[in-house]
Structure formats: structure tokens, C-alpha cells
Write an enzyme that holds these catalytic residues in place. Structure first.
Site, mmCIF file in Angstrom:
data_model
loop_
_atom_site.group_PDB
_atom_site.id
_atom_site.type_symbol
_atom_site.label_atom_id
_atom_site.label_comp_id
_atom_site.label_asym_id
_atom_site.label_seq_id
_atom_site.Cartn_x
_atom_site.Cartn_y
_atom_site.Cartn_z
ATOM 1 N N ASN A 147 74.003 58.231 49.801
ATOM 2 C CA ASN A 147 72.728 58.765 49.102
ATOM 3 C C ASN A 147 71.528 58.832 49.692
ATOM 4 O OD1 ASN A 147 71.307 56.493 48.170
ATOM 5 N ND2 ASN A 147 73.127 55.905 47.095
ATOM 6 N N ASP A 178 78.353 54.342 42.519
ATOM 7 C CA ASP A 178 79.065 54.230 41.408
ATOM 8 C C ASP A 178 80.558 53.943 41.698
ATOM 9 O OD1 ASP A 178 76.782 53.822 39.390
ATOM 10 O OD2 ASP A 178 76.540 55.949 39.554
HETATM 11 O O1 PMT Z 1 64.775 54.109 48.063
HETATM 12 P P1 PMT Z 1 63.711 55.234 48.081
HETATM 13 O O2 PMT Z 1 63.889 56.302 49.003
HETATM 14 O O3 PMT Z 1 62.424 54.736 48.281
HETATM 15 O O4 PMT Z 1 63.809 55.792 46.650
HETATM 16 C C1 PMT Z 1 63.893 54.759 45.447
HETATM 17 C C2 PMT Z 1 64.967 55.015 44.287
HETATM 18 C C3 PMT Z 1 64.638 56.403 43.692
HETATM 19 C C4 PMT Z 1 66.219 54.894 44.881
HETATM 20 C C5 PMT Z 1 64.591 54.009 43.410
HETATM 21 O O5 PMT Z 1 63.303 54.145 42.911
HETATM 22 C C6 PMT Z 1 65.705 54.000 42.233
HETATM 23 O O6 PMT Z 1 65.510 54.682 41.373
HETATM 24 N N1 PMT Z 1 66.729 52.788 42.282
HETATM 25 C C7 PMT Z 1 67.871 53.129 41.446
HETATM 26 C C8 PMT Z 1 68.870 54.090 41.866
HETATM 27 C C9 PMT Z 1 70.036 54.080 40.961
HETATM 28 O O7 PMT Z 1 71.078 53.500 41.513
HETATM 29 O O8 PMT Z 1 69.858 54.320 39.746
HETATM 30 P P2 PMT Z 1 71.016 54.353 38.369
HETATM 31 O O9 PMT Z 1 70.237 55.028 37.293
HETATM 32 O O10 PMT Z 1 72.134 55.028 39.117
HETATM 33 O O11 PMT Z 1 71.368 52.954 38.219
HETATM 34 C C10 PMT Z 1 70.759 52.194 37.239
HETATM 35 C C11 PMT Z 1 70.647 50.744 37.828
HETATM 36 O O12 PMT Z 1 71.750 50.143 37.948
HETATM 37 C C12 PMT Z 1 69.823 50.274 39.034
HETATM 38 O O13 PMT Z 1 68.735 49.597 38.931
HETATM 39 C C13 PMT Z 1 70.922 50.364 39.947
HETATM 40 O O14 PMT Z 1 70.332 49.669 41.169
HETATM 41 C C14 PMT Z 1 71.928 49.524 39.116
HETATM 42 N N2 PMT Z 1 73.450 49.638 39.739
HETATM 43 C C15 PMT Z 1 73.955 51.152 39.647
HETATM 44 C C16 PMT Z 1 75.117 51.189 39.941
HETATM 45 C C17 PMT Z 1 76.047 49.979 40.392
HETATM 46 N N3 PMT Z 1 77.267 50.025 40.574
HETATM 47 N N4 PMT Z 1 75.227 48.710 40.332
HETATM 48 C C18 PMT Z 1 74.062 48.589 40.011
HETATM 49 O O15 PMT Z 1 73.430 47.598 39.930
#
Ligand code: PMT
Length: 414
Positions: free
Chosen positions: A209, A278
Site C-alpha cells: 500500500n 488485512d
Molecule cells: O505512512 P504515511 O505515508 O505517513 O501515512 C500515514 C498513514 C495514513 C498510514 C497513517 O496515518 C494511518 O492512518 N495508519 C493506519 C493505517 C491503517 O491500516 O488503518 P486501518 O483503518 O486499516 O487500521 C486500523 C488500525 O488497525 C491501525 O492502527 C492499524 O495499524 C491496525 N491494524 C490493521 C490491520 C491489521 N491486520 N492489523 C493492525 O494492527
């Protein structure tokens, strides 16, 4: 102001018109309880005399790298070791460039290389010099190395122009230094994940990503600046490790999970900034997939949810997630906060210019089970500092310290 300084401040003065304000700065630092030694660059001598600084600091002033008398007493290495904090005010464009290059051709630049004390700079220069790409790049390099920039302020300049480039006023500099000394996360262990994960399809292709890692690295740096021991688990990114941060590189979500779970056991705070995939291909091909078929199916299986696993640990750290959303920012973030049993979630928009992935800027809404705080728009560096302040105050929160009910708190979303 109450005495926050029981420390030794080495004040570097370089050759800019704002050098005249540095005498007032010395007086204010001493009033706040600091012992101050002044080192002047050759350029500074054209603006103000060593005698002035000697009078206000009560200490001899150091101007020469190769000075026999100084080497016998306070030489560059001794001064570098003596300092608890180095502050260069004013810091000219030339000094910033030399420091970014790692030059050590005068006493002050040599001390900055030799010291283990934190180094802060109060830039002062013409506004065009400040916004020149060379100065911007030099400042970015220094910040990556952990140098703290204070200012510059904006306003009328000695050269007759108006804009950013004025040295921050001495009274403000003293306040900022006092907060730096507060080390709100001293003694704490902060674990941060950053960047993307890569999930292999075959030996040459992967699912990834757009995460650059910048947000997570800025948070690691802000936590380190706040005095924490910081462990950073990074997916594939092209970023330098902030000095003083312990970094482990991983590639896939499962690798990230294993390292993060190991470290989480001893962490006080876990901030999950990584954009973790994911799903991953169920069976990565051992050999490169050949083209020729009109369709190619890749079966995907779910990856472990790292942040949810950490949040479920019985005596786990305070757990902060990020929500990367393209729509219904708050609603979706609340759902993730609840579903993953997080202590906080930083909601940010992705898929648009100027925030989220691969940008230096972001905009964050911080949500907890009991409320929300808009951290606003700004550089990832600034937002990281605000996030760390919020985390530090949450840690202080007595309710959280005695959180025997951490895993039983009421859900807020669906
Ligand atoms: O890296 P940059 O270019 O600076 O960009 C920053 C960012 C946009 C990546 C960052 O600010 C951000 O939003 N990070 C989280 C990205 C994400 O995966 O979001 P999500 O809404 O899909 O996941 C929610 C949370 O679960 C996140 O804390 C993620 O780290 C966590 N997660 C998700 C999936 C997974 N399998 N395990 C996790 O721990």
C-alpha cells in the site's frame, strides 16, 4: 517563572543581527536556574562582544577551536560533555547548512558533533533564505537526526522584509526549553509500528500500500524527544531511523505481528501507525507466475489484527490505533475503537492530497471512549508531538494507572 532549569546549557551564538538578543536570553536562562556557558562563532564576533556574554553569563566565553588556553581548561570535548542541553540562538542559514553537512571547522560545530546532549536551534535569517529549498532540506536532515528546531517566528525583519525568519523571542525560547526538559515520557517504553506491509504473491510480486512510514517515524521521534525508550517496528520504507530509536525492519504483517507482540509485553504504550495489509495470498507461489492466462485468481486469507491482539493483552500497554478512512471518518473510527478495544484512535483521511498517505501533512481527530480532541491540520512532525502529549496526559490519568477494568470498559460503537 519557576525554576525548571537545574541544568547546564551551552548557548551557541552565530553571526546574525539577532545575536544582540542572545545576551537577554542568557540572563533569562540564568533567572530560570540554568548555568550557561556561551560559545560564539567567528561570525557572531562581528555583532556582539564576548565581554557582554561573559558579564551576563558569569563564565568565560569560548570562541576558538584551537586555543591553547581553552584546551587546558574547557576544550571542545569538555564543553560537549559538560552540556545537558545545547541551544544555538541565533542559528544562521550558514550554520544550519554546516551542521547538516557534519562539518567541524569551528568550536561550535565541533561541539555539536561531539555532544550527546540534545541540540536545539533557533533559526534566524532573511525570509527568502529560510524558505530556500537548500535550507528546507538542511532543516529536514537535522530534524531526522533529532535536532530540535524552535521557530523561526514571522514578522518584520532587520533587512526590511516581512515573513518567517525572526529568531523566537528569548522569553519564548526559555519556555520551550523548559517544556523540553519536562520529558513527559521519561522512563516509559513506547512501541510504534510504521509503514506498509508487503504480502508476497510470488518471488517478484507483492500486495502493498501507499504508506511511506512518515507518520509513524514522526511519532517515534516525538516519543523519543519526550524522553521515552522507543521501539519502532518498520515495514518496507525508505526513511532514516531517528537517532536513539531502536528499529526492527519487517516485511509482512505476520512478521510485524511477531515482533510487535514480543515488544508489547514490556511496553507502556503501543501506537499502531502501520498500514497493515488485512489480507495476504493464501499460497504465495514458489516460482514467478507466468502470464498467458486470461484470468488469474489469487486466494486471500485474513492477516492477524496486530493492534487488536495487543489491546487484548491482560496487562498490556495503553493502545492507540490509527483509522485510515476515505469516508465517514468519525463513524468508522469509532467502530474500530470499539471493535479492537483500543484506548485511543487517531482518525485521518486518506485518498486525498495533503493528508494521510505519503504526505508531509496530515489532519487528525483523536478519539477516546470518553471524548474526542481535534489535533487539527499540520505537519506530521507537529501532529506527532500533539499526539504524544495526549498520550502522556492519558498515562498520567489516575483512572488509567489503576485500570484493572481495562478490558471491561463499555463499548462506544457498534
Ligand atoms: O505512512 P504515511 O505515508 O505517513 O501515512 C500515514 C498513514 C495514513 C498510514 C497513517 O496515518 C494511518 O492512518 N495508519 C493506519 C493505517 C491503517 O491500516 O488503518 P486501518 O483503518 O486499516 O487500521 C486500523 C488500525 O488497525 C491501525 O492502527 C492499524 O495499524 C491496525 N491494524 C490493521 C490491520 C491489521 N491486520 N492489523 C493492525 O494492527
Amino acid at each position: 517563572m519557576s525554576s525548571k532549569f537545574h541544568n547546564k546549557i551551552l548557548l551557541g551564538v552565530t553571526g546574525g543581527i539577532a545575536a544582540y538578543k542572545s545576551a537577554d536570553l542568557v540572563r533569562r536562562l540564568r533567572d530560570a536556574g540554568a548555568e550557561v556557558r556561551v560559545v560564539m562563532s567567528p561570525g557572531a564576533l562581528a555583532f556582539i562582544t564576548p565581554l557582554t556574554f561573559q558579564a551576563v553569563s558569569g563564565n568565560p566565553v569560548h570562541t576558538q577551536l584551537l586555543d591553547e588556553a581553552a584546551e587546558a581548561g574547557m576544550g571542545h570535548i569538555e564543553l560537549a560533555r559538560w552540556a545537558d542541553q545545547v541551544l544555538v540562538a541565533p542559528a544562521t542559514a550558514n550554520f544550519i547548512a554546516r551542521l547538516a553537512q557534519g562539518l567541524a571547522d569551528d568550536l561550535l560545530s565541533t561541539i555539536c558533533l561531539a555532544t550527546t546532549a540534545p541540540v536545539a536551534l533557533a533559526p534566524a535569517m532573511n525570509q527568502k533564505m529560510w524558505s530556500h529549498p537548500a535550507t528546507c532540506a538542511n532543516c529536514a536532515t537535522l530534524e531526522l537526526r533529532g535536532v530540535r528546531l524552535i521557530g523561526p517566528a514571522s514578522g518584520a525583519q532587520a533587512c526590511g522584509e516581512t515573513g518567517p525568519g525572526r529568531m523566537v523571542e528569548p522569553s519564548e525560547l526559555v519556555k520551550v526549553l523548559a517544556t523540553l526538559r519536562e520529558s513527559v515520557l521519561a522512563g516509559r517504553h513506547v512501541l510504534v509500528t510504521a509503514g506498509p506491509t508487503y504480502e508476497d504473491i510470488d518471488p517478484v510480486r507483492f500486495i502493498g500500500n501507499r504508506s511511506s512510514g512518515r507518520m509513524g517515524f514522526a511519532i517515534a521521534q516525538a516519543a523519543r524527544d519526550a524522553g521515552a525508550r522507543v521501539s519502532l517496528v518498520a515495514g518496507p520504507v525508505a526513511l532514516e531511523t531517528p537517532p536513539g530509536v531502536e528499529r526492527t525492519d519487517v516485511r509482512s504483517a505476520r512478521e510485524m505481528r511477531d515482533v510487535a507482540l514480543d515488544l508489547a509485553v514490556s511496553a507502556d504504550v503501543f501506537i499502531s501507525v502501520a498500514a497493515v495489509a488485512d489480507y495476504r495470498p493464501a499460497r504465495p507461489a514458489a516460482q514467478k507466475l507466468k502470464k498467458g492466462l486470461p484470468k488469474q485468481k489469487i486466494e486471500l486469507v485474513a492477516n492477524p489484527d496486530i493492534v487488536a491482539e495487543v489491546a487484548a493483552l491482560e496487562h498490556g500497554p495503553l493502545t492507540v490505533g490509527f483509522a485510515a478512512e476515505t469516508e465517514k471518518l468519525k463513524e468508522h473510527a469509532l467502530q474500530k475503537l470499539s471493535r479492537k478495544s483500543l484506548d485511543m484512535i487517531a482518525a485521518n483521511r486518506v485518498g486525498q492530497a495533503g493528508s494521510g498517505f505519503d504526505s508531509d501533512q496530515n489532519e487528525i481527530l483523536l478519539i477516546t471512549p470518553s471524548g474526542e480532541q481535534n489535533l487539527g491540520k499540520g505537519s506530521k512532525r507537529k501532529l506527532a508531538q500533539l499526539l504524544i502529549e495526549a498520550v502522556a496526559s492519558r498515562l498520567k490519568d489516575e483512572e488509567f494507572e489503576n485500570r484493572s477494568d481495562k478490558n471491561n470498559r463499555p463499548a462506544t460503537g457498534n
